[in-house]
Structures are given as C-alpha cells and as structure tokens.
Design an enzyme around this catalytic site. Structure first.
Site, short mmCIF file in Angstrom:
data_model
loop_
_atom_site.label_atom_id
_atom_site.label_comp_id
_atom_site.label_asym_id
_atom_site.label_seq_id
_atom_site.Cartn_x
_atom_site.Cartn_y
_atom_site.Cartn_z
N ASN A 28 -5.79 -5.08 0.90
CA ASN A 28 -6.99 -4.09 0.97
C ASN A 28 -7.33 -3.66 -0.37
O ASN A 28 -6.73 -3.71 -1.48
CB ASN A 28 -6.89 -3.04 2.19
CG ASN A 28 -8.01 -2.90 2.73
OD1 ASN A 28 -9.08 -2.81 2.17
ND2 ASN A 28 -7.76 -2.39 3.91
N HIS A 58 10.90 2.87 -17.19
CA HIS A 58 11.22 3.17 -18.20
C HIS A 58 12.82 3.80 -18.29
O HIS A 58 13.28 4.08 -17.32
CB HIS A 58 10.53 4.41 -19.18
CG HIS A 58 9.03 4.06 -19.26
ND1 HIS A 58 8.46 3.32 -20.56
CD2 HIS A 58 7.95 3.83 -18.44
CE1 HIS A 58 7.38 3.09 -20.42
NE2 HIS A 58 6.85 3.46 -19.20
N ALA A 101 2.31 4.88 5.60
CA ALA A 101 1.15 5.36 4.74
C ALA A 101 1.98 6.30 3.79
O ALA A 101 2.85 7.42 4.30
CB ALA A 101 0.27 5.93 5.23
#
Length: 136
Positions: A28, A58, A101
């Site tokens: 999406n 990192h 989500a």
C-alpha cells in the site's frame, strides 16, 4: 516482477535491487523498504500503508556510529503487516503471521502468530481450517 504484484505509490527504497517479491503481493501507499541488507516478501502477502522494512542499523559504540550493519528481512507467505508497522533488520516473519498496526518488530515472528506493540510480542495464534497450501 510477477504481473500479479500491485502497489500504490508513493513507494520508497534506498537501492531497490535487493528486493525479491512473490506472487500476488500488495504494497500500500507510503511504504519504505530500505533494502541494503536484502528483503524477501513471500506470495500472497500484504503490506498496509506506511509500513517500513529496515535492513540497516548503526553500531552502538558512539565512536563507530558511522559504521552500518545490514541484515536481511524475510517475510513469509500469506503475511499481513498492518499500517505503520516497522520490521527491523534480521527479522524473519513466518507464514500466515499478522503484524498489528504500528508494531515495532525486533525479533522473529513465528508462523501463524499475531504480534502487536513496541517491541512487538505475540498475543495470539491464527486459527485456520484451510487445507495446506503448496509452497509455490
């Protein structure tokens, strides 16, 4: 690219050539795939809006933070990744899993697991009566 692949732009990537996408995959709008470490997305998987797959990090050492480390992300088959979720480097997501989500996935997700939160944790297993699907 398989003709069944679909996506809604905009779509962001840092390289673009380290991404392998299976059949019937949908991405999406607003997704970011930082693919320096390699990203594989299995057949029939769906990424919601603004999903981030980040294969680079990192070092923790403050004197070496300019050094980056890349590890692949592997998304299995029939995986749903909800809007705004982030999957970090080195994570493998098992077949049939659901990532809620806004989840931040820092560790592998077992097949059929539903994970939510930051850091993402398993809250449930997907129950299915569907017959086994061939690996194609």
């Amino acid at each position: 690219m398989d003709p069944s692949f679909r996506f809604n732009p905009p779509f962001y990537t840092d390289f673009g050539h380290n991404i392998t996408i299976g059949r019937n995959v949908f991405i999406n709008w607003g997704c970011t795939l930082m693919d320096r470490g390699g990203i594989t997305i299995g057949n029939n998987s769906f990424l919601g809006p603004n999903v981030q797959l980040i294969t680079i990090n990192h070092l923790k050492d403050p004197y070496r933070r300019a050094t980056t480390v890349c590890r692949p992300i592997v998304i299995g088959r029939r995986v749903w990744i909800g809007a705004g979720a982030t999957v970090l480097q080195g994570v493998k997501v098992g077949d049939g899993a659901i990532i809620g989500a806004a989840a931040v996935v820092t560790h592998d997700v077992p097949a059929g697991a539903i994970v939510v939160g930051n850091p993402a944790h398993v809250i449930e297993q997907v129950e299915t009566d569907a017959p086994a699907i061939s690996p194609q």
